[in-house]
Write a protein that holds these residues in place. Structure first.
Motif, mmCIF file in Angstrom:
data_model
loop_
_atom_site.group_PDB
_atom_site.id
_atom_site.type_symbol
_atom_site.label_atom_id
_atom_site.label_comp_id
_atom_site.label_asym_id
_atom_site.label_seq_id
_atom_site.Cartn_x
_atom_site.Cartn_y
_atom_site.Cartn_z
ATOM 1 N N GLY A 198 1.052 -1.055 -0.296
ATOM 2 C CA GLY A 198 0.100 0.462 0.354
ATOM 3 C C GLY A 198 0.507 1.289 0.038
ATOM 4 O O GLY A 198 1.886 1.564 -0.614
ATOM 5 N N ASN A 199 -0.106 2.414 -0.270
ATOM 6 C CA ASN A 199 1.224 3.617 0.091
ATOM 7 C C ASN A 199 1.745 4.466 1.461
ATOM 8 O O ASN A 199 2.298 4.055 2.006
ATOM 9 C CB ASN A 199 -0.114 4.466 -0.453
ATOM 10 N N SER A 200 0.358 4.194 2.893
ATOM 11 C CA SER A 200 0.747 4.911 3.697
ATOM 12 C C SER A 200 0.078 4.587 4.395
ATOM 13 O O SER A 200 -1.595 3.670 4.430
ATOM 14 C CB SER A 200 0.615 6.521 3.508
ATOM 15 N N ILE A 201 0.536 4.689 5.689
ATOM 16 C CA ILE A 201 -0.612 3.094 7.081
ATOM 17 C C ILE A 201 -0.919 2.460 6.676
ATOM 18 O O ILE A 201 -2.049 1.493 6.729
ATOM 19 C CB ILE A 201 -1.366 4.434 7.415
ATOM 20 N N ILE A 202 0.366 0.877 6.672
ATOM 21 C CA ILE A 202 0.797 -0.231 6.467
ATOM 22 C C ILE A 202 0.786 -1.628 7.342
ATOM 23 O O ILE A 202 2.214 -0.991 7.606
ATOM 24 C CB ILE A 202 0.620 -0.738 5.441
ATOM 25 N N GLY A 203 -0.130 -1.702 7.794
ATOM 26 C CA GLY A 203 0.754 -3.005 8.884
ATOM 27 C C GLY A 203 -0.014 -4.786 8.474
ATOM 28 O O GLY A 203 -0.480 -5.067 7.674
ATOM 29 N N GLY A 204 0.323 -5.360 8.595
ATOM 30 C CA GLY A 204 0.566 -7.027 8.489
ATOM 31 C C GLY A 204 -0.549 -8.014 9.532
ATOM 32 O O GLY A 204 -0.843 -8.295 8.580
ATOM 33 N N LEU A 205 -1.201 -6.658 10.039
ATOM 34 C CA LEU A 205 -2.742 -6.906 10.799
ATOM 35 C C LEU A 205 -4.112 -6.117 10.848
ATOM 36 O O LEU A 205 -4.547 -6.367 10.350
ATOM 37 C CB LEU A 205 -1.875 -7.499 12.504
ATOM 38 N N VAL A 206 -2.736 -4.514 11.018
ATOM 39 C CA VAL A 206 -4.325 -3.435 10.861
ATOM 40 C C VAL A 206 -3.114 -2.531 10.689
ATOM 41 O O VAL A 206 -2.039 -1.730 11.182
ATOM 42 C CB VAL A 206 -4.014 -3.365 12.576
ATOM 43 N N GLY A 207 -4.080 -1.389 9.398
ATOM 44 C CA GLY A 207 -3.510 -0.164 9.215
ATOM 45 C C GLY A 207 -3.291 0.213 10.007
ATOM 46 O O GLY A 207 -1.599 1.397 10.367
ATOM 47 N N GLU A 208 -4.357 0.589 11.243
ATOM 48 C CA GLU A 208 -4.318 1.878 12.168
ATOM 49 C C GLU A 208 -5.637 1.654 12.948
ATOM 50 O O GLU A 208 -6.415 0.976 12.300
ATOM 51 C CB GLU A 208 -4.806 3.771 11.318
ATOM 52 N N HIS A 209 -4.776 1.821 13.951
ATOM 53 C CA HIS A 209 -5.861 1.214 14.873
ATOM 54 C C HIS A 209 -5.720 1.923 16.378
ATOM 55 O O HIS A 209 -4.473 2.379 16.752
ATOM 56 C CB HIS A 209 -5.222 -0.132 16.143
#
Length: 194
Positions: A19-30
């Motif tokens: 992706g571009n921004s705020i990317i995680g293996g489980l959750v992007g943003e929490h």
């Protein structure tokens, strides 16, 4: 994507995320008051431009505990083996990062950027990540953010010495959150009963 004001527990992802921004293996943003992630893991590859982490892209006003990431992580800025950015009264404890990390600005083996937060009793792999620094900057409070070798991360005492609760030991509690054996998870700790 955004996952706010919620609890995520006993969950995992084994995927490749691009992706571009705020990317995680489980959750992007929490985040959000009372938001919690516990007993979760991610395994795969995560790549983006900014705020890229093995488990989480960014967390704010949230608590994360007893989780791990073995994802490889690639980004430009705010890149961490576990979380890209942790901000604003967030708390991480008893977590580890195991994957490779590649980035340019605010990069750490565990967290890329750490601002007004607290990280306690967490570990990253200095050999696999390629980083001797666990924190890419920001000035948050850190207690026992430890860089360890692969061999050290495959020994239960590395974790029980800083208070993690494992099956078969009672000094750190009897919840038995973690377990470790040579035949499972390549000899690294795993979450029991997940």
């Amino acid at each position: 994507g955004w996952n706010g004001y919620s609890t995520i527990s006993k969950s995992y992802a084994t995927v490749s995320v691009i992706g571009n921004s705020i990317i995680g293996g489980l959750v992007g943003e929490h985040g959000g008051d009372g938001a919690t992630i516990s007993e979760c893991f991610a395994n795969g590859s995560v790549s983006g431009i900014g705020f890229v982490g093995g488990l989480l892209g960014e967390c704010r006003d949230s608590n994360t505990n007893n989780c791990y990431s073995s994802s490889s992580v690639t980004g430009d800025a705010y890149v961490g083996g576990f979380v890209g950015s942790i901000i604003l009264d967030s708390f991480i404890s008893d977590c580890y990062a195991l994957g490779s990390v590649v980035g340019n600005g605010h990069v750490g083996g565990f967290v890329g950027y750490n601002y007004q937060t607290e990280i306690i009793d967490s570990i990253w792999n200095i050999e696999i990540s390629g980083y001797t620094n666990g924190d890419g900057g920001g000035g948050g409070t850190i207690t026992n953010l430890l860089g360890k070798t692969t061999a050290e991360m495959q020994m239960m005492s590395t974790y029980t010495d800083i208070g993690w609760d494992f099956v078969g030991e009672s000094i750190n509690g009897d919840d038995d959150t973690w377990d470790i054996c040579d035949e499972t998870n390549d000899g690294f700790p795993f979450i029991d009963n997940l």
